[in-house]
Scaffold this active site. Structure first.
Site, PDB file in Angstrom:
ATOM      1  N   LYS A  61       0.849  -1.185   0.000  1.00 51.91           N
ATOM      2  CA  LYS A  61       0.000   0.000   0.000  1.00 51.91           C
ATOM      3  C   LYS A  61       0.886   1.236   0.000  1.00 51.91           C
ATOM      4  O   LYS A  61       1.940   1.252   0.629  1.00 51.91           O
ATOM      5  CB  LYS A  61      -0.876  -0.008   1.246  1.00 51.91           C
ATOM      6  CG  LYS A  61      -1.700   1.259   1.417  1.00 51.91           C
ATOM      7  CD  LYS A  61      -2.607   1.151   2.612  1.00 51.91           C
ATOM      8  CE  LYS A  61      -3.415   2.428   2.774  1.00 51.91           C
ATOM      9  NZ  LYS A  61      -4.557   2.266   3.665  1.00 51.91           N
ATOM     10  N   HIS A  63       0.473   5.810  -0.159  1.00 53.28           N
ATOM     11  CA  HIS A  63      -0.258   7.049  -0.431  1.00 53.28           C
ATOM     12  C   HIS A  63       0.650   8.014  -1.183  1.00 53.28           C
ATOM     13  O   HIS A  63       0.295   9.162  -1.379  1.00 53.28           O
ATOM     14  CB  HIS A  63      -0.680   7.719   0.881  1.00 53.28           C
ATOM     15  CG  HIS A  63      -1.763   7.001   1.622  1.00 53.28           C
ATOM     16  ND1 HIS A  63      -2.941   6.619   1.021  1.00 53.28           N
ATOM     17  CD2 HIS A  63      -1.869   6.618   2.914  1.00 53.28           C
ATOM     18  CE1 HIS A  63      -3.703   6.022   1.919  1.00 53.28           C
ATOM     19  NE2 HIS A  63      -3.079   5.991   3.070  1.00 53.28           N
ATOM     20  N   ARG A  85     -11.676   9.710  -4.522  1.00 46.56           N
ATOM     21  CA  ARG A  85     -12.986  10.029  -3.945  1.00 46.56           C
ATOM     22  C   ARG A  85     -13.205  11.531  -4.095  1.00 46.56           C
ATOM     23  O   ARG A  85     -12.226  12.302  -4.048  1.00 46.56           O
ATOM     24  CB  ARG A  85     -12.968   9.651  -2.462  1.00 46.56           C
ATOM     25  CG  ARG A  85     -14.291   9.748  -1.762  1.00 46.56           C
ATOM     26  CD  ARG A  85     -14.128   9.418  -0.286  1.00 46.56           C
ATOM     27  NE  ARG A  85     -15.419   9.136   0.320  1.00 46.56           N
ATOM     28  CZ  ARG A  85     -15.602   8.861   1.614  1.00 46.56           C
ATOM     29  NH1 ARG A  85     -14.559   8.814   2.425  1.00 46.56           N
ATOM     30  NH2 ARG A  85     -16.802   8.624   2.088  1.00 46.56           N
ATOM     31  N   MET A 211     -14.064   3.280  10.438  1.00 48.98           N
ATOM     32  CA  MET A 211     -15.150   3.066   9.472  1.00 48.98           C
ATOM     33  C   MET A 211     -16.286   3.965   9.966  1.00 48.98           C
ATOM     34  O   MET A 211     -17.120   3.539  10.757  1.00 48.98           O
ATOM     35  CB  MET A 211     -15.598   1.608   9.491  1.00 48.98           C
ATOM     36  CG  MET A 211     -14.515   0.576   9.224  1.00 48.98           C
ATOM     37  SD  MET A 211     -14.210   0.305   7.489  1.00 48.98           S
ATOM     38  CE  MET A 211     -15.772  -0.322   6.950  1.00 48.98           C
TER      39      MET A 211
HETATM   40  P1  A3P Z   1     -15.875   7.805   5.960  1.00 48.82           P
HETATM   41  O1  A3P Z   1     -15.014   8.522   6.947  1.00 48.82           O
HETATM   42  O2  A3P Z   1     -16.563   8.756   5.027  1.00 48.82           O
HETATM   43  O3  A3P Z   1     -16.824   6.839   6.573  1.00 48.82           O
HETATM   44  P2  A3P Z   1      -9.177   5.020   3.724  1.00 48.82           P
HETATM   45  O4  A3P Z   1      -9.239   3.566   3.955  1.00 48.82           O
HETATM   46  O5  A3P Z   1      -8.570   5.382   2.383  1.00 48.82           O
HETATM   47  O6  A3P Z   1      -8.535   5.760   4.843  1.00 48.82           O
HETATM   48  O7  A3P Z   1     -10.682   5.557   3.615  1.00 48.82           O
HETATM   49  C1  A3P Z   1     -11.543   5.523   4.727  1.00 48.82           C
HETATM   50  C2  A3P Z   1     -12.944   5.835   4.280  1.00 48.82           C
HETATM   51  O8  A3P Z   1     -13.442   4.720   3.519  1.00 48.82           O
HETATM   52  C3  A3P Z   1     -13.910   6.034   5.455  1.00 48.82           C
HETATM   53  O9  A3P Z   1     -14.906   6.957   4.996  1.00 48.82           O
HETATM   54  C4  A3P Z   1     -14.473   4.610   5.612  1.00 48.82           C
HETATM   55  O10 A3P Z   1     -15.676   4.518   6.315  1.00 48.82           O
HETATM   56  C5  A3P Z   1     -14.647   4.245   4.129  1.00 48.82           C
HETATM   57  N1  A3P Z   1     -14.796   2.801   3.921  1.00 48.82           N
HETATM   58  C6  A3P Z   1     -13.975   1.820   4.356  1.00 48.82           C
HETATM   59  N2  A3P Z   1     -14.474   0.617   4.016  1.00 48.82           N
HETATM   60  C7  A3P Z   1     -15.631   0.831   3.357  1.00 48.82           C
HETATM   61  C8  A3P Z   1     -16.616  -0.022   2.777  1.00 48.82           C
HETATM   62  N3  A3P Z   1     -16.519  -1.345   2.808  1.00 48.82           N
HETATM   63  N4  A3P Z   1     -17.686   0.567   2.170  1.00 48.82           N
HETATM   64  C9  A3P Z   1     -17.801   1.911   2.133  1.00 48.82           C
HETATM   65  N5  A3P Z   1     -16.912   2.773   2.670  1.00 48.82           N
HETATM   66  C10 A3P Z   1     -15.832   2.235   3.288  1.00 48.82           C
END
Ligand code: A3P
Length: 250
Positions: A61, A63, A85, A211
């Site tokens: 992974k 960023h 996003r 989440m």
């Molecule tokens: P929110 O804070 O809007 O809920 P990353 O993993 O890149 O850090 O992104 C985190 C974001 O992805 C969070 O958004 C999280 O809830 C969302 N996310 C993670 N798993 C998800 C899933 N299975 N379906 C929808 N959104 C998801």
């Protein structure tokens, strides 16, 4: 980045492990697919990104923005899955996230965070440059460019794209299992996928869960009309000249 990278990681791990839920719960996300730029001085038992004694195929992974990626990524035609996003939902999610991770720079208010975001003063480079950087690479290299909003709207279709990109063929039964186990509601309950095992001093989920809401268009519950107008204006300027566009709701 708060684009849904953990979600894509879970999907990829499930694909790689033929939908075996137990195998995918062998350890937490950040140890299954290490963040290559992570070099922790903390006692967190997190795989150090550069200590990569991993079997092939290695799923990593990052960023890092395009300019910061190791050149071998491009030379060796490493497959890259990038999930983007819309900026407004990213801002809201990122702002909540910065409150729960003590290591991250703090903003007292969303207003302050929005200003920093527009100025590109966020971790891992300006958001605008980040999303455009990979977009510009996508036709020259092996880059699968996904959108969080598309994944929300049609997970089946987007997971299918990932399968094709990884040249994997799975039965309908396994495919359905992957859709189910990577849904927001199920991942939210899975401590190996929701950062549930990370020590509180690294991420305090009692303030806001990792989440959090998992939806598109949540920014509407947070941005004022004035903030929205200013943000749109800036977005237009910074994204001028690119074919990359986003849906801010579904
Ligand atoms: P929110 O804070 O809007 O809920 P990353 O993993 O890149 O850090 O992104 C985190 C974001 O992805 C969070 O958004 C999280 O809830 C969302 N996310 C993670 N798993 C998800 C899933 N299975 N379906 C929808 N959104 C998801």
């Amino acid at each position: 980045m708060r684009h849904g990278s953990t979600w894509v990681q879970e999907i990829v791990d499930m694909i790689q492990n033929d939908g075996d839920v137990k195998k995918c719960q062998r350890t937490n996300t950040y140890n299954r697919q290490p963040l290559i730029e992570w070099k922790s001085l903390s006692p967190l038992p997190m795989t150090q990104g550069l200590e990569l004694a991993m079997p092939f195929p290695r799923i990593l992974k990052t960023h890092l923005s395009v300019q910061m990626l190791p050149p071998s990524f491009w030379k060796q035609n490493t497959k890259i899955i990038y999930v983007a996003r819309n900026a407004k939902d990213t801002v809201v999610s990122y702002h909540h996230f910065s409150k729960i991770v003590p290591l991250l720079p703090k903003s007292n208010t969303l207003e302050e965070f929005i200003e920093k975001f527009m100025d590109g003063k966020v971790l891992w480079d300006s958001w605008y440059d980040h999303v455009k950087g990979r977009w510009n690479q996508k036709d020259k290299h092996s880059v699968l460019y996904l959108f969080y909003e598309d994944m929300k709207e049609n997970p089946r279709q987007e997971i299918q794209k990932i399968l094709k990109f990884l040249e994997k063929d799975l039965s309908e039964e396994i495919f359905n299992k992957i859709i189910y186990h990577t849904s927001f509601d199920i991942m939210q309950q899975n401590p190996m996928a929701n950062y549930g095992t990370i020590p509180k001093e690294m991420m305090d989920q009692s303030i806001s869960p990792f989440m959090r809401k998992g939806m598109s268009g949540d920014w509407k519950n947070h941005f004022t009309i004035a903030q929205n107008e200013k943000f749109d204006e800036e977005h237009k300027k910074k994204m001028a000249g690119t074919t990359l566009t986003f849906h801010t709701e579904i």
